[in-house]
Each structure stands twice: as structure tokens, then as C-alpha cells.
Scaffold this motif. Sequence first.
Motif, PDB file in Angstrom:
ATOM      1  N   VAL A 270     -19.342  81.258   0.897  1.00 41.47           N
ATOM      2  CA  VAL A 270     -18.861  82.646   0.821  1.00 41.47           C
ATOM      3  C   VAL A 270     -18.489  83.156   2.206  1.00 41.47           C
ATOM      4  O   VAL A 270     -18.845  82.569   3.237  1.00 41.47           O
ATOM      5  N   ASN A 271     -17.771  84.269   2.174  1.00 43.96           N
ATOM      6  CA  ASN A 271     -17.377  84.933   3.410  1.00 43.96           C
ATOM      7  C   ASN A 271     -18.489  85.916   3.792  1.00 43.96           C
ATOM      8  O   ASN A 271     -18.524  87.032   3.300  1.00 43.96           O
ATOM      9  N   ASN A 272     -19.392  85.468   4.621  1.00 43.68           N
ATOM     10  CA  ASN A 272     -20.528  86.338   4.935  1.00 43.68           C
ATOM     11  C   ASN A 272     -20.184  87.387   5.978  1.00 43.68           C
ATOM     12  O   ASN A 272     -20.906  88.361   6.141  1.00 43.68           O
ATOM     13  N   ALA A 273     -19.066  87.184   6.683  1.00 41.59           N
ATOM     14  CA  ALA A 273     -18.701  88.182   7.691  1.00 41.59           C
ATOM     15  C   ALA A 273     -18.253  89.464   7.010  1.00 41.59           C
ATOM     16  O   ALA A 273     -18.250  90.533   7.614  1.00 41.59           O
ATOM     17  N   LEU A 274     -17.888  89.368   5.732  1.00 45.53           N
ATOM     18  CA  LEU A 274     -17.308  90.529   5.062  1.00 45.53           C
ATOM     19  C   LEU A 274     -18.146  90.983   3.858  1.00 45.53           C
ATOM     20  O   LEU A 274     -18.838  91.990   3.914  1.00 45.53           O
ATOM     21  N   ASP A 275     -18.101  90.207   2.785  1.00 44.57           N
ATOM     22  CA  ASP A 275     -18.646  90.758   1.543  1.00 44.57           C
ATOM     23  C   ASP A 275     -19.224  89.727   0.583  1.00 44.57           C
ATOM     24  O   ASP A 275     -19.423  90.033  -0.586  1.00 44.57           O
ATOM     25  N   TYR A 276     -19.439  88.506   1.010  1.00 41.17           N
ATOM     26  CA  TYR A 276     -20.018  87.450   0.157  1.00 41.17           C
ATOM     27  C   TYR A 276     -19.097  87.074  -0.999  1.00 41.17           C
ATOM     28  O   TYR A 276     -19.539  86.696  -2.069  1.00 41.17           O
ATOM     29  N   ALA A 285     -20.664  85.437  -4.593  1.00 42.17           N
ATOM     30  CA  ALA A 285     -21.895  84.657  -4.788  1.00 42.17           C
ATOM     31  C   ALA A 285     -22.951  85.235  -3.853  1.00 42.17           C
ATOM     32  O   ALA A 285     -22.721  85.392  -2.646  1.00 42.17           O
ATOM     33  N   ILE A 286     -24.089  85.597  -4.424  1.00 44.70           N
ATOM     34  CA  ILE A 286     -25.151  86.242  -3.641  1.00 44.70           C
ATOM     35  C   ILE A 286     -26.493  85.562  -3.894  1.00 44.70           C
ATOM     36  O   ILE A 286     -26.703  84.950  -4.936  1.00 44.70           O
ATOM     37  N   GLY A 287     -27.373  85.665  -2.919  1.00 46.08           N
ATOM     38  CA  GLY A 287     -28.700  85.065  -3.065  1.00 46.08           C
ATOM     39  C   GLY A 287     -28.695  83.574  -2.786  1.00 46.08           C
ATOM     40  O   GLY A 287     -27.784  83.044  -2.127  1.00 46.08           O
ATOM     41  N   ASP A 288     -29.702  82.891  -3.307  1.00 46.19           N
ATOM     42  CA  ASP A 288     -29.904  81.483  -2.968  1.00 46.19           C
ATOM     43  C   ASP A 288     -28.740  80.568  -3.337  1.00 46.19           C
ATOM     44  O   ASP A 288     -28.653  79.446  -2.844  1.00 46.19           O
ATOM     45  N   VAL A 289     -27.860  81.023  -4.206  1.00 47.37           N
ATOM     46  CA  VAL A 289     -26.775  80.152  -4.668  1.00 47.37           C
ATOM     47  C   VAL A 289     -25.656  80.028  -3.634  1.00 47.37           C
ATOM     48  O   VAL A 289     -24.810  79.154  -3.746  1.00 47.37           O
ATOM     49  N   ASN A 290     -25.643  80.898  -2.616  1.00 45.54           N
ATOM     50  CA  ASN A 290     -24.523  80.830  -1.677  1.00 45.54           C
ATOM     51  C   ASN A 290     -24.923  80.165  -0.364  1.00 45.54           C
ATOM     52  O   ASN A 290     -26.097  79.900  -0.101  1.00 45.54           O
ATOM     53  N   THR A 291     -23.903  79.855   0.424  1.00 42.50           N
ATOM     54  CA  THR A 291     -24.175  79.302   1.745  1.00 42.50           C
ATOM     55  C   THR A 291     -23.140  79.820   2.739  1.00 42.50           C
ATOM     56  O   THR A 291     -21.990  80.096   2.374  1.00 42.50           O
ATOM     57  N   TYR A 292     -23.584  79.991   3.955  1.00 46.30           N
ATOM     58  CA  TYR A 292     -22.727  80.411   5.065  1.00 46.30           C
ATOM     59  C   TYR A 292     -23.486  80.115   6.344  1.00 46.30           C
ATOM     60  O   TYR A 292     -24.697  79.842   6.285  1.00 46.30           O
ATOM     61  N   PRO A 293     -22.828  80.113   7.481  1.00 47.83           N
ATOM     62  CA  PRO A 293     -23.558  79.798   8.713  1.00 47.83           C
ATOM     63  C   PRO A 293     -24.746  80.742   8.913  1.00 47.83           C
ATOM     64  O   PRO A 293     -24.591  81.962   8.832  1.00 47.83           O
ATOM     65  N   GLY A 294     -25.906  80.180   9.095  1.00 47.48           N
ATOM     66  CA  GLY A 294     -27.099  80.996   9.335  1.00 47.48           C
ATOM     67  C   GLY A 294     -27.793  81.460   8.069  1.00 47.48           C
ATOM     68  O   GLY A 294     -28.727  82.259   8.131  1.00 47.48           O
ATOM     69  N   LYS A 295     -27.383  80.953   6.925  1.00 48.81           N
ATOM     70  CA  LYS A 295     -27.960  81.396   5.645  1.00 48.81           C
ATOM     71  C   LYS A 295     -29.479  81.186   5.605  1.00 48.81           C
ATOM     72  O   LYS A 295     -29.990  80.144   6.011  1.00 48.81           O
ATOM     73  N   LEU A 296     -30.197  82.187   5.106  1.00 43.53           N
ATOM     74  CA  LEU A 296     -31.628  82.053   4.858  1.00 43.53           C
ATOM     75  C   LEU A 296     -31.869  82.341   3.378  1.00 43.53           C
ATOM     76  O   LEU A 296     -31.439  83.379   2.868  1.00 43.53           O
ATOM     77  N   LYS A 297     -32.524  81.418   2.702  1.00 42.94           N
ATOM     78  CA  LYS A 297     -32.776  81.606   1.276  1.00 42.94           C
ATOM     79  C   LYS A 297     -34.056  82.409   1.076  1.00 42.94           C
ATOM     80  O   LYS A 297     -35.116  81.864   0.803  1.00 42.94           O
ATOM     81  N   LEU A 298     -33.923  83.710   1.260  1.00 44.46           N
ATOM     82  CA  LEU A 298     -35.052  84.621   1.083  1.00 44.46           C
ATOM     83  C   LEU A 298     -34.645  85.731   0.125  1.00 44.46           C
ATOM     84  O   LEU A 298     -33.472  86.142   0.116  1.00 44.46           O
ATOM     85  N   ILE A 299     -35.617  86.228  -0.629  1.00 48.16           N
ATOM     86  CA  ILE A 299     -35.305  87.295  -1.588  1.00 48.16           C
ATOM     87  C   ILE A 299     -34.693  88.499  -0.872  1.00 48.16           C
ATOM     88  O   ILE A 299     -33.716  89.087  -1.325  1.00 48.16           O
ATOM     89  N   LEU A 300     -35.270  88.855   0.260  1.00 50.61           N
ATOM     90  CA  LEU A 300     -34.782  90.050   0.951  1.00 50.61           C
ATOM     91  C   LEU A 300     -33.349  89.876   1.429  1.00 50.61           C
ATOM     92  O   LEU A 300     -32.584  90.840   1.494  1.00 50.61           O
ATOM     93  N   CYS A 301     -32.944  88.641   1.760  1.00 49.97           N
ATOM     94  CA  CYS A 301     -31.554  88.405   2.153  1.00 49.97           C
ATOM     95  C   CYS A 301     -30.649  88.571   0.928  1.00 49.97           C
ATOM     96  O   CYS A 301     -29.533  89.080   1.040  1.00 49.97           O
TER      97      CYS A 301
END
Lengths: 352, 110
Positions: A270-276, A285-301
Motif C-alpha cells: 500500500v501507499n503508506n505515505a498517503l492513505d493505505y 488495505a489496512i492492518g496486518d494484511v498490508n505492507t510498506y517500508p517500516g510496517k509494524l503489525k500492531l493493533i494500534l497501527c
Amino acid sequence: MIETDIVIIGAGPTGLFAVFEAGLLQMKCHIIDALPQPGGQLAELYPKKPIFDIPGYPEVLAGDLVNNLMEQIKQFQPGFTLGETAETIDKLEDDTFVVTTKEGTKHKAKAVAIAGGLGTFEPRKPVLKDIEFYELEDRGVDYFVKDPEKYRDKNIVIAGGGDSALDWSVFLSNVAKSVTLVHRRNEFRGALDSVEKVKELKDVGKIKLITPAEVVGFNGSERITAVDIEINGARMNVECDYFIPLFGLTPKLGPIADWGLEIEKNAIKVNNALDYQTNIDGIYAIGDVNTYPGKLKLILCGFHEATLMCQSVYNRINPGKRYVLKYTTVSGVDGFDGTRKEAEKAVVKAIE
Amino acid sequence: MAQDVNIKITDRNGVTHEVLAPTDMNMNLMELIRSYELAEEGTLGICGGMAMCASCQVYILNDVVPIDRNPDEEAMLDEAYHVQPNSRLGCQIPITENLEGLAIQIALEQ
């Protein structure tokens, strides 16, 4: 056809919280999940385990967090299609989407948010000859109990040693003609009170317990008529109408992998610089299913990503309309059910 | 000062990797395997390390650690597949200096 503003795929904490954020922006949501209940991993894998890194909760049980999220979004009246897997997605000429489940339920929306966590939870199937035959067309093998009434006055064999196997054995003992619980060992992995309840029901003859044992084969040409059970090297035969193996679930990305989305390491880019947003305009795509540089698979993220996703969908649905970020403490919360929550207004008195 | 330990990990493709494991980060073997990306993303450590999914099952290949499973681990492995007498759950093995020279193999995906 179910119509809504945002179809959310995945009823885990991220998907549930997205309903709240969308609601604040007066957008309606409908959630699809393959599991029969909301909560995702939290409800399925560890409802009784505490979580310590949810802001504002020094400690909260996973199951309680799900219940709280459900309570928080109640006012926004989300729709749910539970127990069905999102199978296909079609983008229409008017830039809307139709998401269709394996069971054929169609959902039309202006945007789609995939909040599928690790993917679709699929049952871990025992390695048994012909099991694929018996799991089709109501031939006797079920991996989920979707409608307990289906088992009324039937003979049921349940296999497994965790909470699901224990809980359904207890529940179905009041519905089915007979319940036999088969487990590979004498000890069970479930909650203590569930184990005690099964023991009580065994003592009064409402549950037949066979341990340490394993179901090793099926009888019946059209559908199951009995299962073969191996116990201490010997074999026995138990008549049954349904065999329900409850050996836990394993996540697979599932049909989402075939939707033309960019996938990297089993996750959606996903495009994490903008809007996922994914590589397909209007699908997020939001939550644990997505990936982007620096992704952390945490509920709060996931919560953060859900919030930004909703802002982007708002702009997509309302092009040119200016949105001003509001705080719930100031602006209150207007539920779709006619409720309104707002902070008490301070009473200012003149000092004479 | 805490020492790193050397651990040999054979991945699901049969390739053996010699990795350095820190003993001062409160890590376990499952987290070590994930940090070196030795298993496909999303296939190992699904429950996060609570002995509730068996996705981090490993085989202990030498006698550096005894095959003593705790009750949670024993119960989970009893419902898992591809279980062998030397099976352990990686999430239940903390990385300590005692693990120097340990050799493990990651079990097939559940």
C-alpha cells in the motif's frame, strides 16, 4: 444486493474500528468475514489473553477489546456478512465495487477496505482418506458450527482438545441426540470451567468422551454413517450423522491473492505515505494484511491506518468537499441510530 | 556482558543457516527465525508466541537443549501435524547462553 459506502473485508480490531472512523464522517460500512463471529484473531485464537499495548488500557482481554469495539460502533449500525469468504471483486464503470462472497452474497460499495489480518482463517483439516468428499454438500463433515439447529436430534462426533471442541460439545449436548468428543490425549487445552462442564456432562451421560483416541476413517457411501476411531491401538466404530473436527485455524491470504493487488511477502503493498490505498484505486488495505517500508503489525497501527483510510475514502466519495478535522469531545458523535453523544456543556456563571 | 550464541537453523527448503542470536533481548526461537526471515511471512508465529497455533514447530537436532515441553506446548503439539519425538514450539524456547551450538529444523507449515 447489499449497498453501503465502504465494504470492509475482515472483522478484526482494525476492521471494526474503521466502522467508527467512517461513522464520524457519516459513511456507512458493511463488514464481511469468513469467521462466524467478529473479532478476527482476537476472538478466534486468544480471547482470554491480556493485551498490554492498547493506548489507555493498561491491560485488556482480547475478547473484551472486541466487545468494546462492537459497543463503540453499534451507533453506526454496520452490516455484517459473517461466515462467508469474499471471493471476487468487480469494479464497475461508475467507479464503485461489487464484492461477492463464495456463497454468492453481493455487496456494492464506493470503496473497499481490506482488513484481513493474516488472511482468511481456514480450518486445519485432519489428514483422513476421503475427507474432501464428505466435507461437500452436507455429507457429514463440518469445520464450523454455523447453525446449531442443523444438529438437532443428530448423532455428532467432535474431535479436538481446545476451547472450540469443548464449548461446542457442551452446547450441542443440549441439541443433538448424542455427542461424542474424541481427543488425542486425556488433558484438554481449554478453559478450566469448560473442561469441568464436559466432565459433568460425561458423568451424567450427555457427552461420550473417548480419549486418548483419534478419528481415523469414515463409513458411508453417500454421506457419513459412522467414523472409525483408534484407541490404544484398537479400533472402534461410532455411528454418527456429523463429524466436526475442531483443530484450530490457519490463515491463508485466500482469494484476495487473485484480485490483481500487488503482493509482497504474503501481504498487500500500500501507499503508506498517503492513505493505505493499494495499486487499485479505491481499494485500501489496512492492518496486518498490508505492507510498506517500516510496517509494524500492531493493533494500534491498524487503528491509525483505519483512520487515514477513512479520510481518503471521504475525499473520494465527496470530491471537492472540504473536510475539517473535528474532535469528538468538541463535535460529539452522531449515530446513525439517531443517538447523539456529546460532552456536557460547562455552565458559566457570572461572578458578582 | 551477555553473549550472542550461534544457532544452526534448517529452513523449510532444507537450507541450513548459521545465525547469531542475542541473549539480552528477551527473544525466543520463533522470534529469532522471524527476525532472520527464514520462513515465509505469515506462516510462522501466527498466534504471536502464545503456544496456541503450532506454526513455529521446530525439531531439535542435537542435545544442546533437552526435549522438555511445558504443558501448554505439549497440549498444542498434540493437535499439530508433522509432530516428531524431538518437536518443540520455537516460541517456548527462550534464547539463553545455554543454546550455544543448538541445531534445529523448522517443521513443515501446518
